[in-house]
Motif scaffolding. Sequence first.
Motif, PDB file in Angstrom:
ATOM      1  N   HIS A 115      23.947  26.111  91.613  1.00 17.33           N
ATOM      2  CA  HIS A 115      23.072  26.719  92.616  1.00 17.33           C
ATOM      3  C   HIS A 115      23.532  26.331  94.015  1.00 17.33           C
ATOM      4  O   HIS A 115      23.579  27.165  94.930  1.00 17.33           O
ATOM      5  N   GLU A 116      23.911  25.086  94.168  1.00 18.69           N
ATOM      6  CA  GLU A 116      24.392  24.623  95.480  1.00 18.69           C
ATOM      7  C   GLU A 116      25.688  25.323  95.858  1.00 18.69           C
ATOM      8  O   GLU A 116      25.874  25.718  97.013  1.00 18.69           O
ATOM      9  N   VAL A 138      26.825  28.252  94.814  1.00 21.63           N
ATOM     10  CA  VAL A 138      26.565  29.659  95.121  1.00 21.63           C
ATOM     11  C   VAL A 138      25.968  29.779  96.521  1.00 21.63           C
ATOM     12  O   VAL A 138      26.339  30.669  97.301  1.00 21.63           O
ATOM     13  N   THR A 139      25.035  28.879  96.817  1.00 17.36           N
ATOM     14  CA  THR A 139      24.402  28.925  98.142  1.00 17.36           C
ATOM     15  C   THR A 139      25.454  28.703  99.228  1.00 17.36           C
ATOM     16  O   THR A 139      25.482  29.405 100.254  1.00 17.36           O
ATOM     17  N   SER A 140      26.327  27.743  98.985  1.00 15.50           N
ATOM     18  CA  SER A 140      27.368  27.434  99.980  1.00 15.50           C
ATOM     19  C   SER A 140      28.307  28.621 100.174  1.00 15.50           C
ATOM     20  O   SER A 140      28.661  28.983 101.301  1.00 15.50           O
ATOM     21  N   GLY A 165      27.671  31.709  99.611  1.00 12.77           N
ATOM     22  CA  GLY A 165      26.945  32.762 100.299  1.00 12.77           C
ATOM     23  C   GLY A 165      26.921  32.529 101.792  1.00 12.77           C
ATOM     24  O   GLY A 165      27.104  33.448 102.595  1.00 12.77           O
ATOM     25  N   GLN A 166      26.730  31.281 102.167  1.00 11.38           N
ATOM     26  CA  GLN A 166      26.694  30.968 103.595  1.00 11.38           C
ATOM     27  C   GLN A 166      28.054  31.199 104.230  1.00 11.38           C
ATOM     28  O   GLN A 166      28.153  31.724 105.344  1.00 11.38           O
TER      29      GLN A 166
END
Lengths: 219, 188
Positions: free
Chosen positions: A172-173, A175-177, A179-180
């Motif tokens: 999750h981390e 993917v979030t990174s 995405g950013q």
Amino acid sequence: MNCNQVREFLPLLLYGDLSAEEAAVTKHFATCPACQKEYAALQKLRGLLDAEPAPSIKVNLGSVYAEAARRQEVRLRRWRRATYALVGVAAMLFIIFGLKLEVHVQAHQLIVRWNAPEQNIDSGARDPMPDAPALAKLQDPASPVTADDIRRMSAMIHALYAYVDARDKDQHEIVTSLGQRLEKFQYGDNERWKATQRDLSNLITVCLGTREGDKGAKP
Amino acid sequence: MGHPDAELIGRWQKGDTSAFEELVRRWQQPIGRFLARHVGQTDLVHDLSQEVFLRLYLARTRYRENGVFSTWLYQIALNVARDALRKRRFPVEPLCDREPVANGTPVGELCEQGELNRTLTDCLAELPEALREVLVLRHYEGLNFEQISILLRVPASTLKSRFSAAVVRLRKRLEELGWQEAPEERAP
């Protein structure tokens, strides 16, 4: 003392209950016909009260013992119910706190875990299968299963849960990174594209403007 | 001569049921009489007496040797009587609705002694509970005011006032209903 005061004490005089007031009452009484008449009426009343017959009572001891046993049984049942309720609450508290019960919702699923390990998972080095020999033994249908084997299996399952949970968090981390970063790229791309468009526009303007200026001039 | 109450209690607390039965035989009449006078409904007296000795049986371990058994037993009887009076559904028929006996009729000329007794019982029932309790305990049970004070947890001086008021009220009520003392009687 006057008659009204003395008459309040006449019942006590009649029953021999006068003490400190007796002398004054007796003194008035001796010389007052009205109070003497009242005293006589009270004496008669006392006789009437004595003459009233009393009922003859015979207690049924068998009924007393039977009813006593029934009431004791009811009381005992109430105590038992209260004890069971208390034991139930204590057991529930033990399950929750003693076994470190963990209840939460994750990905639209209700997850209930007990003896959940601490949350300080090292995401770098994890071995989801720390006890491969034990797993191999359990996978062999011929080998007998002991309590120790079950305990080790339980530990493996908990470790697997922790690994999957930690991996899910890491992913999750990540993917979030990503995405950013993608957003940043897109933003950067947009800015560069805009800058490119501006440059191109300026170049066109300059070229076209030079060509028009050059019309009147001989090469 | 029977065993004293304290000895019977001691034997009963150690498990001798014959001692309890002896206590019941000794006290069933006084308790029945007390309940009859206090509640005023003779048809309830038997059930109330059963209840008193049932509660006594269940309270076996609570009796302490430094207490007086009769006071303890009367306390139980008083609680049973009060509970019965609180629960009672029937109204007390006011005596003013009855025809009074002809004015000046001496006691000796009343038709039946039973009618007088019934009237007296009803007059007792008309008294406020606080006055009736003291009157019944003092006159019928022969307790002195100090003993009644321990039982009812009311000062003896207050009880004396209540007792005097009860007797005077009873006397006036009977007079209203036509009762009159014989004219030849005089004070000692």
